[in-house]
Design a protein around this motif. Structure first.
Motif, PDB file in Angstrom:
ATOM      1  N   TYR A 164       0.842  -1.193   0.000  1.00 19.77           N
ATOM      2  CA  TYR A 164       0.000   0.000   0.000  1.00 19.77           C
ATOM      3  C   TYR A 164       0.878   1.245   0.000  1.00 19.77           C
ATOM      4  CZ  TYR A 164      -4.267  -2.546   1.292  1.00 19.77           C
ATOM      5  OH  TYR A 164      -5.355  -3.385   1.293  1.00 19.77           O
ATOM      6  N   TYR A 187       0.415   5.380   0.889  1.00 17.95           N
ATOM      7  CA  TYR A 187      -0.352   6.501   1.395  1.00 17.95           C
ATOM      8  C   TYR A 187       0.562   7.717   1.391  1.00 17.95           C
ATOM      9  CZ  TYR A 187      -4.290   3.743   3.179  1.00 17.95           C
ATOM     10  OH  TYR A 187      -5.411   2.932   3.289  1.00 17.95           O
ATOM     11  N   PRO A 242      -3.534  10.882   6.592  1.00 15.95           N
ATOM     12  CA  PRO A 242      -2.997  10.226   5.397  1.00 15.95           C
ATOM     13  C   PRO A 242      -4.061  10.001   4.331  1.00 15.95           C
ATOM     14  CG  PRO A 242      -2.181   9.162   7.369  1.00 15.95           C
ATOM     15  CD  PRO A 242      -3.251  10.117   7.795  1.00 15.95           C
ATOM     16  N   TYR A 262      -5.014   7.733   0.890  1.00  8.87           N
ATOM     17  CA  TYR A 262      -4.716   6.530   0.124  1.00  8.87           C
ATOM     18  C   TYR A 262      -4.311   6.904  -1.292  1.00  8.87           C
ATOM     19  CZ  TYR A 262      -5.737   2.450  -2.804  1.00  8.87           C
ATOM     20  OH  TYR A 262      -5.671   1.436  -3.739  1.00  8.87           O
ATOM     21  N   ARG A 302       0.735  -5.037   4.054  1.00  9.71           N
ATOM     22  CA  ARG A 302      -0.401  -5.365   4.917  1.00  9.71           C
ATOM     23  C   ARG A 302      -1.154  -6.551   4.334  1.00  9.71           C
ATOM     24  NH1 ARG A 302      -5.988  -2.900   4.231  1.00  9.71           N
ATOM     25  NH2 ARG A 302      -7.122  -3.196   6.179  1.00  9.71           N
ATOM     26  N   LEU A 320      -4.503  -8.629   3.703  1.00 11.18           N
ATOM     27  CA  LEU A 320      -5.840  -8.135   3.450  1.00 11.18           C
ATOM     28  C   LEU A 320      -6.880  -8.771   4.355  1.00 11.18           C
ATOM     29  CD1 LEU A 320      -6.923  -6.034   1.549  1.00 11.18           C
ATOM     30  CD2 LEU A 320      -7.577  -7.856  -0.010  1.00 11.18           C
ATOM     31  N   ALA A 344      -9.290  -7.560   8.684  1.00 14.33           N
ATOM     32  CA  ALA A 344      -9.287  -6.157   9.123  1.00 14.33           C
ATOM     33  C   ALA A 344      -7.923  -5.752   9.664  1.00 14.33           C
ATOM     34  CB  ALA A 344     -10.369  -5.929  10.173  1.00 14.33           C
ATOM     35  N   LEU A 376      -2.756  -0.801   9.603  1.00 11.09           N
ATOM     36  CA  LEU A 376      -1.624  -0.265   8.849  1.00 11.09           C
ATOM     37  C   LEU A 376      -0.564   0.178   9.836  1.00 11.09           C
ATOM     38  CD1 LEU A 376      -3.262   2.006   6.110  1.00 11.09           C
ATOM     39  CD2 LEU A 376      -2.002  -0.097   5.720  1.00 11.09           C
ATOM     40  N   THR A 428     -14.538  -1.801  12.223  1.00  5.97           N
ATOM     41  CA  THR A 428     -13.213  -1.612  12.818  1.00  5.97           C
ATOM     42  C   THR A 428     -12.690  -0.227  12.505  1.00  5.97           C
ATOM     43  OG1 THR A 428     -12.740  -3.980  12.541  1.00  5.97           O
ATOM     44  CG2 THR A 428     -10.874  -2.508  12.953  1.00  5.97           C
ATOM     45  N   PHE A 454      -9.326   2.530  13.742  1.00  8.12           N
ATOM     46  CA  PHE A 454      -8.005   2.568  14.364  1.00  8.12           C
ATOM     47  C   PHE A 454      -7.714   3.982  14.832  1.00  8.12           C
ATOM     48  CE2 PHE A 454      -6.828  -1.624  12.911  1.00  8.12           C
ATOM     49  CZ  PHE A 454      -7.516  -1.785  11.722  1.00  8.12           C
ATOM     50  N   ILE A 477     -11.959   1.136   8.262  1.00  5.37           N
ATOM     51  CA  ILE A 477     -11.925   0.231   7.108  1.00  5.37           C
ATOM     52  C   ILE A 477     -13.270   0.272   6.408  1.00  5.37           C
ATOM     53  CG2 ILE A 477     -11.857  -2.182   6.413  1.00  5.37           C
ATOM     54  CD1 ILE A 477      -9.845  -2.695   8.593  1.00  5.37           C
ATOM     55  N   GLU A 520     -11.270  -3.325   1.665  1.00  7.70           N
ATOM     56  CA  GLU A 520     -10.666  -3.269   2.996  1.00  7.70           C
ATOM     57  C   GLU A 520      -9.637  -2.147   3.131  1.00  7.70           C
ATOM     58  OE1 GLU A 520     -13.214  -5.884   4.169  1.00  7.70           O
ATOM     59  OE2 GLU A 520     -11.626  -5.431   5.607  1.00  7.70           O
ATOM     60  N   LYS A 521      -9.736  -1.133   2.295  1.00 11.84           N
ATOM     61  CA  LYS A 521      -8.811  -0.003   2.426  1.00 11.84           C
ATOM     62  C   LYS A 521      -9.128   0.803   3.683  1.00 11.84           C
ATOM     63  CE  LYS A 521      -9.549   1.619  -1.731  1.00 11.84           C
ATOM     64  NZ  LYS A 521      -9.488   2.334  -3.019  1.00 11.84           N
ATOM     65  N   LEU A 522      -8.097   1.427   4.240  1.00 12.71           N
ATOM     66  CA  LEU A 522      -8.280   2.322   5.373  1.00 12.71           C
ATOM     67  C   LEU A 522      -8.405   3.754   4.876  1.00 12.71           C
ATOM     68  CD1 LEU A 522      -7.227  -0.120   7.062  1.00 12.71           C
ATOM     69  CD2 LEU A 522      -6.119   1.566   8.530  1.00 12.71           C
ATOM     70  N   PHE A 523      -9.396   4.446   5.420  1.00 11.10           N
ATOM     71  CA  PHE A 523      -9.561   5.862   5.132  1.00 11.10           C
ATOM     72  C   PHE A 523      -9.381   6.628   6.436  1.00 11.10           C
ATOM     73  CE2 PHE A 523     -10.882   5.633   0.768  1.00 11.10           C
ATOM     74  CZ  PHE A 523     -11.362   4.342   0.645  1.00 11.10           C
TER      75      PHE A 523
END
Lengths: 111, 116
Positions: free
Chosen positions: A34, A36, A44, A46, A91, A93, A96, A99, B32, B34, B97, B103-106
């Motif tokens: 990934y 970022y 951050p 993506y 990471r 997949l 869950a 990062l 989920t 973070f 997520i 499953e990308k994190l934003f």
């Protein structure tokens, strides 16, 4: 998570392609790469991710070597707004996964 | 992409008081989330994983009684810094997520906390 190694800083001229390298020699078969970026005092953003094939989207291209031990993020026509810290992260997949950020590369685009 | 809203953007408080930071997923449900914090000129450090309807999972070295995390709904997680001290001054960032996007994190836009 596997660790990544990036140069601490890079410079690039505006309008030129910015090529940011990343080493991830201990990457596992189920881990993605990934990218970022973080512009000063923001969360951050993506950019792109990939498993083993090269990927391209409206922001950048990601080139992953055949052995998957390294990759390069390419910003084709860098602008001043691309000045940021770029993070390469591996990471898994499934499940869950979080990062884990390394130190990243501080990219400065010069006029 | 998904939108994660974080509030407030910045907060100043007196030493000894508690501060609550909210993180909302605006257009998706996030099982989920973070929480990270970032000191000046340093990278993001993961503090904890927040799971809807269950206790958060804290990273090693993060005091769970000091940094209270509540994830009571699928769109809201909160981080409360209890009895804040100047050394807690930092940039706090949440992420979520979105399974609609592989499953990308934003990430939220972050909260700058200054404890006087």
């Amino acid at each position: 998570d596997a660790k990544t190694t990036q140069p601490p800083s890079m410079d690039c001229a505006e309008g030129r392609a910015a090529n940011l390298p990343c080493n991830h020699s201990t990457i596992s078969g189920n881990e993605y790469v990934y990218w970022y970026r973080q512009i000063h005092s923001q969360g951050p953003q993506y950019i792109i991710h990939g498993l083993k094939n090269n990927e391209t989207n409206e922001m950048a291209s990601l080139i992953i070597t055949e052995d998957r031990k390294s990759s390069t993020l390419i910003l084709p026509h860098a602008t001043l707004r691309d000045t940021a810290v770029y993070y390469c992260i591996v990471r898994a997949l499934q499940g869950a996964q979080k990062l884990v950020f390394g130190q990243g590369t501080r990219l400065t685009i010069n006029p | 992409g998904a939108v994660v809203s974080q509030h407030p953007s910045w907060v100043i408080c007196k030493s000894g008081t508690s501060v609550k930071i909210e993180c909302r997923s605006l257009d998706f449900q996030a099982t989920t989330m973070f929480w990270y914090r970032q000191f000046p000129k340093q990278s993001l450090m993961l503090m904890a994983t927040s799971n809807e309807g269950s206790k958060a999972t804290y990273e090693q070295g993060v005091e769970k009684d000091k940094f209270l995390i509540n994830h009571a709904s699928l769109t809201l997680s909160t981080l409360t810094v209890t009895s804040a001290h100047p050394e807690d001054s930092s940039f706090y960032i949440c992420s979520a997520i979105d399974s609609r996007f592989g499953e990308k994190l934003f990430f939220g836009s972050g909260t700058q906390l200054s404890v006087l």
